[in-house]
Motif scaffolding. Structure first.
Motif: not given
Length: 349
Positions: A73-97
């Motif tokens: 679990a953590g915070v989005v630090e940076r995003v690639g140029p085509a990312v649409t689902r998240f932005q810096p500062g969002d709190k996220v979790l990893t998907l297992f698979n």
């Protein structure tokens, strides 16, 4: 702004925690692919799977030198140029698979396990495809959130994954022990208005299970035929609708004794070890039960679960002994000793 280097654990070799886990200082990922997200991890947790990867006993996809732990679990630090689902500062979790977005697993998506085939969360930063992350429930802290990736989603899938046999109010559920999946199943079942029969080996743990809402607790050391006892507790002695089977071969006989006709036994793991004296497929027929293997769940199920966690203000149960990133070896040994209650958490500074 991310630093240039970070602390990271790797599975350097198989066999023991002392020799298998290696801590080092490595560069922070700088170049992101178009659809990648850089996550600054703040919390992680361990699963039985993490232990057996290091011990060389994990039967699914893995690669040499992987960064361990699916749960991050953590915070989005940076995003690639085509990312649409998240932005810096969002709190996220990893998907297992990482490839399992919806529906059933297939041979390809089963090869995308975080902490096995793909680098996991025992590090300060990690880059992931945006499709392999979900938003963290707003009511949780980072260590709580991390526990949802594997144990939480596995319990959710066990109870709701077969849509025609999904958990309903008034159903009866058996949980085994006080590990992460079992405790999550207890919490989810009570939130859904169900009855829960929990098994454990000590009075202290029995008291804590009752505090969490267990309607009945059976000490399996005192009552080796706990499956029959559980069935007798249900209306008309018909049996339970769901069994969350985490111990494996050593307890399957009792799970079959407890299950209702057309009930579901979800096989999660084998923390109880192996034995030659175990039921056969014919026993499933004789008990007219569905026996199902569960390997965590999809992103769609993850997001469904997270909505339920927020709506019911469910807080994952974290063991009182919390570890730092540098103490990962101690965390592994602590979980291996099976003295924990709920999830073993790791704070990442």
């Amino acid at each position: 702004m991310a630093p240039q280097t970070m602390k990271q654990w790797n599975v350097a070799k198989k066999g023991s925690f002392d020799e298998g886990l290696e801590l080092s200082e490595v560069p922070v990922p700088t170049e992101l692919h178009d659809n990648q997200v850089l996550v600054r991890f703040h919390g992680a947790s361990l699963n039985f799977r993490d232990l057996i990867i290091v011990l060389g006993k994990y039967p699914f996809a893995q690669r040499d030198g992987v960064v361990p732990a699916s749960d991050g679990a953590g915070v989005v630090e940076r995003v690639g140029p085509a990312v649409t689902r998240f932005q810096p500062g969002d709190k996220v979790l990893t998907l297992f698979n990482q490839g399992h977005l919806a529906g059933s697993l297939n041979p390809q998506t089963a090869q995308t396990g975080v902490g096995g085939a793909i680098d996991g969360a025992l590090r300060q930063y990690g880059a992931y495809d945006e499709q392999g992350l979900v938003r963290m429930p707003a009511n949780l802290n980072f260590v709580e959130g991390a526990t949802l990736t594997c144990a939480g989603l596995t319990a959710w899938n066990a109870l709701y994954g077969l849509t025609d046999k999904a958990l309903k109010p008034g159903d009866w559920v058996v949980t085994q022990g006080t590990g992460g999946v079992s405790v999550f199943a207890l919490q989810f079942a009570k939130a859904a208005g169900c009855k829960v029969i929990a098994t454990t080996s000590s009075q202290d743990k029995a008291d804590r299970l009752k505090q969490l809402g267990a309607d009945h607790v059976i000490n399996y050391k005192e009552d080796p035929n706990w499956g029959e006892t559980a069935k007798k507790l249900t209306p008309g002695g018909e049996g339970v609708n769901h069994v969350i089977e985490v111990a494996g071969p050593t307890t399957m006989k009792q799970s079959l004794a407890a299950i209702k006709i057309d009930g579901v036994i979800s096989i999660i793991g084998f923390v109880g070890g192996q034995t030659k004296d175990q039921p056969t497929f014919l026993d499933c027929l004789m008990n007219i039960a569905v026996v199902r293997g569960v390997l965590v769940g999809s992103r769609q199920q993850f997001e469904d679960m997270n909505r339920a966690v927020e709506a019911n203000n469910i807080h994952p149960v974290i063991d009182s002994k919390l570890f730092k990133l540098k103490e990962a070896k101690e965390a592994y040994k602590y979980q291996y000793g099976q003295g924990h209650f709920g999830k073993v958490g790791i704070q990442i500074d």
